[in-house]
Design a protein around this motif. Structure first.
Motif, PDB file in Angstrom:
ATOM      1  N   LEU A  53       0.834  -1.195   0.000  1.00  0.00           N
ATOM      2  CA  LEU A  53       0.000   0.000   0.000  1.00  0.00           C
ATOM      3  C   LEU A  53       0.874   1.252   0.000  1.00  0.00           C
ATOM      4  N   ALA A  54       1.981   1.221   0.714  1.00  0.00           N
ATOM      5  CA  ALA A  54       2.915   2.352   0.731  1.00  0.00           C
ATOM      6  C   ALA A  54       3.476   2.615  -0.663  1.00  0.00           C
ATOM      7  N   LEU A  55       3.833   1.565  -1.381  1.00  0.00           N
ATOM      8  CA  LEU A  55       4.349   1.717  -2.749  1.00  0.00           C
ATOM      9  C   LEU A  55       3.288   2.309  -3.667  1.00  0.00           C
ATOM     10  N   ASP A  56       2.040   1.838  -3.542  1.00  0.00           N
ATOM     11  CA  ASP A  56       0.944   2.360  -4.361  1.00  0.00           C
ATOM     12  C   ASP A  56       0.670   3.830  -4.061  1.00  0.00           C
ATOM     13  N   VAL A  57       0.677   4.193  -2.785  1.00  0.00           N
ATOM     14  CA  VAL A  57       0.412   5.576  -2.384  1.00  0.00           C
ATOM     15  C   VAL A  57       1.494   6.494  -2.945  1.00  0.00           C
ATOM     16  N   GLU A  58       2.745   6.100  -2.801  1.00  0.00           N
ATOM     17  CA  GLU A  58       3.849   6.946  -3.283  1.00  0.00           C
ATOM     18  C   GLU A  58       3.807   7.088  -4.806  1.00  0.00           C
ATOM     19  N   LYS A  59       3.399   6.044  -5.490  1.00  0.00           N
ATOM     20  CA  LYS A  59       3.372   6.044  -6.951  1.00  0.00           C
ATOM     21  C   LYS A  59       2.179   6.836  -7.511  1.00  0.00           C
ATOM     22  N   ASN A  60       1.028   6.787  -6.842  1.00  0.00           N
ATOM     23  CA  ASN A  60      -0.209   7.273  -7.442  1.00  0.00           C
ATOM     24  C   ASN A  60      -0.784   8.563  -6.866  1.00  0.00           C
ATOM     25  N   TYR A  61      -0.222   9.083  -5.796  1.00  0.00           N
ATOM     26  CA  TYR A  61      -0.799  10.277  -5.173  1.00  0.00           C
ATOM     27  C   TYR A  61       0.260  11.358  -4.986  1.00  0.00           C
ATOM     28  N   ILE A  62      -0.170  12.598  -5.174  1.00  0.00           N
ATOM     29  CA  ILE A  62       0.738  13.737  -5.040  1.00  0.00           C
ATOM     30  C   ILE A  62       0.050  14.839  -4.238  1.00  0.00           C
ATOM     31  N   GLU A  63       0.819  15.844  -3.884  1.00  0.00           N
ATOM     32  CA  GLU A  63       0.276  17.006  -3.184  1.00  0.00           C
ATOM     33  C   GLU A  63      -0.835  17.637  -4.014  1.00  0.00           C
ATOM     34  N   GLY A  64      -1.920  17.969  -3.356  1.00  0.00           N
ATOM     35  CA  GLY A  64      -3.058  18.582  -4.035  1.00  0.00           C
ATOM     36  C   GLY A  64      -4.192  17.616  -4.321  1.00  0.00           C
ATOM     37  N   ASN A  65      -3.938  16.305  -4.320  1.00  0.00           N
ATOM     38  CA  ASN A  65      -5.003  15.333  -4.546  1.00  0.00           C
ATOM     39  C   ASN A  65      -5.976  15.342  -3.373  1.00  0.00           C
ATOM     40  N   GLU A  66      -7.263  15.297  -3.683  1.00  0.00           N
ATOM     41  CA  GLU A  66      -8.288  15.150  -2.650  1.00  0.00           C
ATOM     42  C   GLU A  66      -8.599  13.662  -2.533  1.00  0.00           C
ATOM     43  N   VAL A  67      -8.635  13.179  -1.294  1.00  0.00           N
ATOM     44  CA  VAL A  67      -8.763  11.746  -1.057  1.00  0.00           C
ATOM     45  C   VAL A  67      -9.698  11.462   0.117  1.00  0.00           C
ATOM     46  N   VAL A  68     -10.176  10.229   0.148  1.00  0.00           N
ATOM     47  CA  VAL A  68     -10.838   9.667   1.317  1.00  0.00           C
ATOM     48  C   VAL A  68      -9.894   8.600   1.845  1.00  0.00           C
ATOM     49  N   VAL A  69      -9.541   8.707   3.126  1.00  0.00           N
ATOM     50  CA  VAL A  69      -8.628   7.742   3.736  1.00  0.00           C
ATOM     51  C   VAL A  69      -9.351   7.010   4.859  1.00  0.00           C
ATOM     52  N   THR A  70      -9.067   5.718   4.986  1.00  0.00           N
ATOM     53  CA  THR A  70      -9.602   4.931   6.094  1.00  0.00           C
ATOM     54  C   THR A  70      -8.435   4.244   6.776  1.00  0.00           C
ATOM     55  N   GLY A  71      -8.561   4.068   8.070  1.00  0.00           N
ATOM     56  CA  GLY A  71      -7.498   3.400   8.802  1.00  0.00           C
ATOM     57  C   GLY A  71      -7.684   3.507  10.300  1.00  0.00           C
ATOM     58  N   ARG A  72      -6.614   3.201  11.035  1.00  0.00           N
ATOM     59  CA  ARG A  72      -6.610   3.224  12.501  1.00  0.00           C
ATOM     60  C   ARG A  72      -5.975   4.512  12.986  1.00  0.00           C
ATOM     61  N   LEU A  73      -6.669   5.212  13.857  1.00  0.00           N
ATOM     62  CA  LEU A  73      -6.166   6.451  14.419  1.00  0.00           C
ATOM     63  C   LEU A  73      -5.444   6.152  15.722  1.00  0.00           C
ATOM     64  N   LYS A  74      -4.256   6.740  15.895  1.00  0.00           N
ATOM     65  CA  LYS A  74      -3.519   6.562  17.144  1.00  0.00           C
ATOM     66  C   LYS A  74      -2.934   7.893  17.578  1.00  0.00           C
ATOM     67  N   MET A  75      -2.674   7.996  18.867  1.00  0.00           N
ATOM     68  CA  MET A  75      -2.080   9.200  19.448  1.00  0.00           C
ATOM     69  C   MET A  75      -0.691   8.853  19.958  1.00  0.00           C
ATOM     70  N   ASP A  76       0.305   9.659  19.579  1.00  0.00           N
ATOM     71  CA  ASP A  76       1.677   9.497  20.052  1.00  0.00           C
ATOM     72  C   ASP A  76       2.013  10.652  20.978  1.00  0.00           C
ATOM     73  N   LEU A  77       2.846  10.384  21.974  1.00  0.00           N
ATOM     74  CA  LEU A  77       3.343  11.422  22.875  1.00  0.00           C
ATOM     75  C   LEU A  77       4.759  11.768  22.430  1.00  0.00           C
ATOM     76  N   VAL A  78       4.971  13.005  21.977  1.00  0.00           N
ATOM     77  CA  VAL A  78       6.248  13.451  21.435  1.00  0.00           C
ATOM     78  C   VAL A  78       6.793  14.555  22.331  1.00  0.00           C
ATOM     79  N   GLU A  79       8.090  14.460  22.659  1.00  0.00           N
ATOM     80  CA  GLU A  79       8.706  15.500  23.479  1.00  0.00           C
ATOM     81  C   GLU A  79       9.381  16.520  22.564  1.00  0.00           C
ATOM     82  N   ARG A  80       8.974  17.794  22.734  1.00  0.00           N
ATOM     83  CA  ARG A  80       9.540  18.886  21.942  1.00  0.00           C
ATOM     84  C   ARG A  80       9.882  20.043  22.859  1.00  0.00           C
ATOM     85  N   GLN A  81      11.115  20.431  22.843  1.00  0.00           N
ATOM     86  CA  GLN A  81      11.606  21.576  23.615  1.00  0.00           C
ATOM     87  C   GLN A  81      11.142  21.513  25.071  1.00  0.00           C
TER      88      GLN A  81
END
Length: 142
Positions: A53-81
């Protein structure tokens, strides 16, 4: 079950990379979604695809394309400054192009309803309620 369906616009083209250990493909992109509040700026979300799926996404989609995406949502805790920030990320399971965003092809044979044009007028389908082809449907024996 954690499943999310979102519609948005790609604001950073997919970047393809590979894991070090088994060379599994990973594509990361940023997708922008309209905010519920009309006066607030749009929200952005990191979307990650794995494997073929990663190969297909990189090959077929570019900035500006409007899309519908489905998947699993997750939250990450990131330390910044010296403070911790929660960052949302969507692990992609499916992606569908929206009409008008110039997708190179229709993955998974997705058909856009926006491009459908009927050759018949809507008036041709008018009929009296309870009657089709002169038959009264109110007297159906069952």
């Amino acid at each position: 079950m954690n499943s999310c369906v979102l519609m948005g616009k790609i604001v950073r083209s997919p970047q393809l990379r590979y894991t070090q250990d088994n060379q599994l493909a990973i594509a990361e992109m940023m997708v922008e979604f309209e905010n519920i509040s009309p006066n607030s700026p749009p929200n952005t979300l990191k979307v990650v695809a794995w494997g073929n799926l990663a190969l297909d996404v990189e090959k077929n989609y570019i900035e500006g394309n409007e899309v519908v995406v489905t998947g699993r949502l997750k939250m990450d805790l990131v330390e910044r400054q010296n403070y911790k920030e929660k960052v949302a990320e969507l692990t992609l399971s499916h992606i569908y192009p929206l009409s008008g965003s110039n997708p190179p092809h229709n993955p998974d044979n997705v058909v856009s309803l926006n491009s459908y044009q009927s050759n018949e007028d809507a008036d041709d389908y008018s009929f009296d309620e309870g009657e089709i082809d002169g038959k009264n449907l109110d007297n159906i024996p069952f």
